[in-house]
Motif scaffolding. Structure first.
Motif, PDB file in Angstrom:
ATOM      1  N   LYS A  59       0.810  -1.215   0.000  1.00  0.00           N
ATOM      2  CA  LYS A  59       0.000   0.000   0.000  1.00  0.00           C
ATOM      3  C   LYS A  59       0.849   1.272   0.000  1.00  0.00           C
ATOM      4  O   LYS A  59       0.468   2.276  -0.584  1.00  0.00           O
ATOM      5  CB  LYS A  59      -0.953  -0.005   1.191  1.00  0.00           C
ATOM      6  N   ASN A  60       2.018   1.233   0.641  1.00  0.00           N
ATOM      7  CA  ASN A  60       2.796   2.451   0.849  1.00  0.00           C
ATOM      8  C   ASN A  60       4.161   2.492   0.165  1.00  0.00           C
ATOM      9  O   ASN A  60       4.829   3.532   0.194  1.00  0.00           O
ATOM     10  CB  ASN A  60       2.981   2.682   2.352  1.00  0.00           C
ATOM     11  N   CYS A 103      -1.041  -7.410   0.067  1.00  0.00           N
ATOM     12  CA  CYS A 103      -1.526  -7.472  -1.315  1.00  0.00           C
ATOM     13  C   CYS A 103      -3.052  -7.454  -1.370  1.00  0.00           C
ATOM     14  O   CYS A 103      -3.628  -7.100  -2.401  1.00  0.00           O
ATOM     15  CB  CYS A 103      -0.997  -8.727  -2.003  1.00  0.00           C
ATOM     16  N   VAL A 106      -4.700  -3.640  -1.847  1.00  0.00           N
ATOM     17  CA  VAL A 106      -4.473  -2.823  -3.037  1.00  0.00           C
ATOM     18  C   VAL A 106      -5.183  -3.462  -4.222  1.00  0.00           C
ATOM     19  O   VAL A 106      -5.491  -4.654  -4.209  1.00  0.00           O
ATOM     20  CB  VAL A 106      -2.964  -2.657  -3.343  1.00  0.00           C
ATOM     21  N   THR A 107      -5.414  -2.662  -5.250  1.00  0.00           N
ATOM     22  CA  THR A 107      -6.031  -3.190  -6.465  1.00  0.00           C
ATOM     23  C   THR A 107      -5.008  -4.006  -7.251  1.00  0.00           C
ATOM     24  O   THR A 107      -3.790  -3.902  -7.015  1.00  0.00           O
ATOM     25  CB  THR A 107      -6.552  -2.051  -7.366  1.00  0.00           C
ATOM     26  N   GLN A 110      -2.548  -1.620  -8.845  1.00  0.00           N
ATOM     27  CA  GLN A 110      -1.552  -1.099  -7.902  1.00  0.00           C
ATOM     28  C   GLN A 110      -0.498  -2.163  -7.597  1.00  0.00           C
ATOM     29  O   GLN A 110       0.695  -1.866  -7.556  1.00  0.00           O
ATOM     30  CB  GLN A 110      -2.232  -0.653  -6.603  1.00  0.00           C
ATOM     31  N   LEU A 111      -0.939  -3.384  -7.386  1.00  0.00           N
ATOM     32  CA  LEU A 111       0.002  -4.472  -7.090  1.00  0.00           C
ATOM     33  C   LEU A 111       0.949  -4.700  -8.262  1.00  0.00           C
ATOM     34  O   LEU A 111       2.156  -4.910  -8.066  1.00  0.00           O
ATOM     35  CB  LEU A 111      -0.762  -5.760  -6.755  1.00  0.00           C
TER      36      LEU A 111
END
Length: 167
Positions: A59-60, A103, A106-107, A110-111
């Motif tokens: 996420k970050n 994982c 996140v979409t 994004q992953l």
């Protein structure tokens, strides 16, 4: 080094251990840690460096990779051409294994960006992903990596440390 002394003291007081796992998320350059296990005779006979594992927050991590470099990463002892590396870059670049955590939050898109970015920094590391914080197995993922079994055959390793980005 105080880290080496602490580990030696722990072994002296407690005896043998199956594993010692050092969590170094606050360490600016984990590449400085690995050579300690090769050059310290006291540790060399009783501690085996199995590998460096880096945990990446799906996420970050992209924010961390894009943040401006801090003075300690700009002034680290390794010579790098081009832009300055952040702490996140250094940690990923030194990893033998990268675990992408979270994982599930996140979409898929994004992953995929995270995977590509991590691979661009360190294409040699084994990559694993977790969902809901679960790793399917420890052996061969976090333990029993044998990443340094042939380190003695690598020229100049003590002087340079361990980084997949080093020339």
């Amino acid at each position: 080094d105080t880290g080496v002394a602490a580990i030696e003291s722990l072994i002296t007081r407690r005896g043998a251990f199956d594993y010692i796992m050092l969590e170094t998320s606050g360490l600016a350059d984990p590449g400085n840690l690995a050579p300690l296990f090769w050059v310290d005779d006291g540790l060399g006979s009783s501690i085996y460096l199995d590998g460096i594992v880096t945990l990446v927050d799906a996420k970050n991590i992209l924010l961390s990779l894009d943040e401006p470099a801090t003075p300690e990463t700009v002034e680290n002892e390794h010579e790098h051409e081009g832009s300055h590396l952040t702490t996140a870059h250094l940690q990923i670049s030194h990893a033998d294994v990268v675990i992408i955590n979270k994982c599930d939050v996140v979409t898929h898109e994004q992953l995929e960006r995270v995977r590509k970015r991590v691979r661009a920094i360190n294409g040699l590391a084994k990559m694993h992903e977790t969902r809901f914080g679960q790793i399917p197995q420890l052996e061969g993922v976090l333990l029993d990596l044998h990443a340094y079994d042939r380190v003695d055959a690598m020229p100049d390793m003590e002087a340079k440390g361990h980084s997949h980005l080093d020339p």
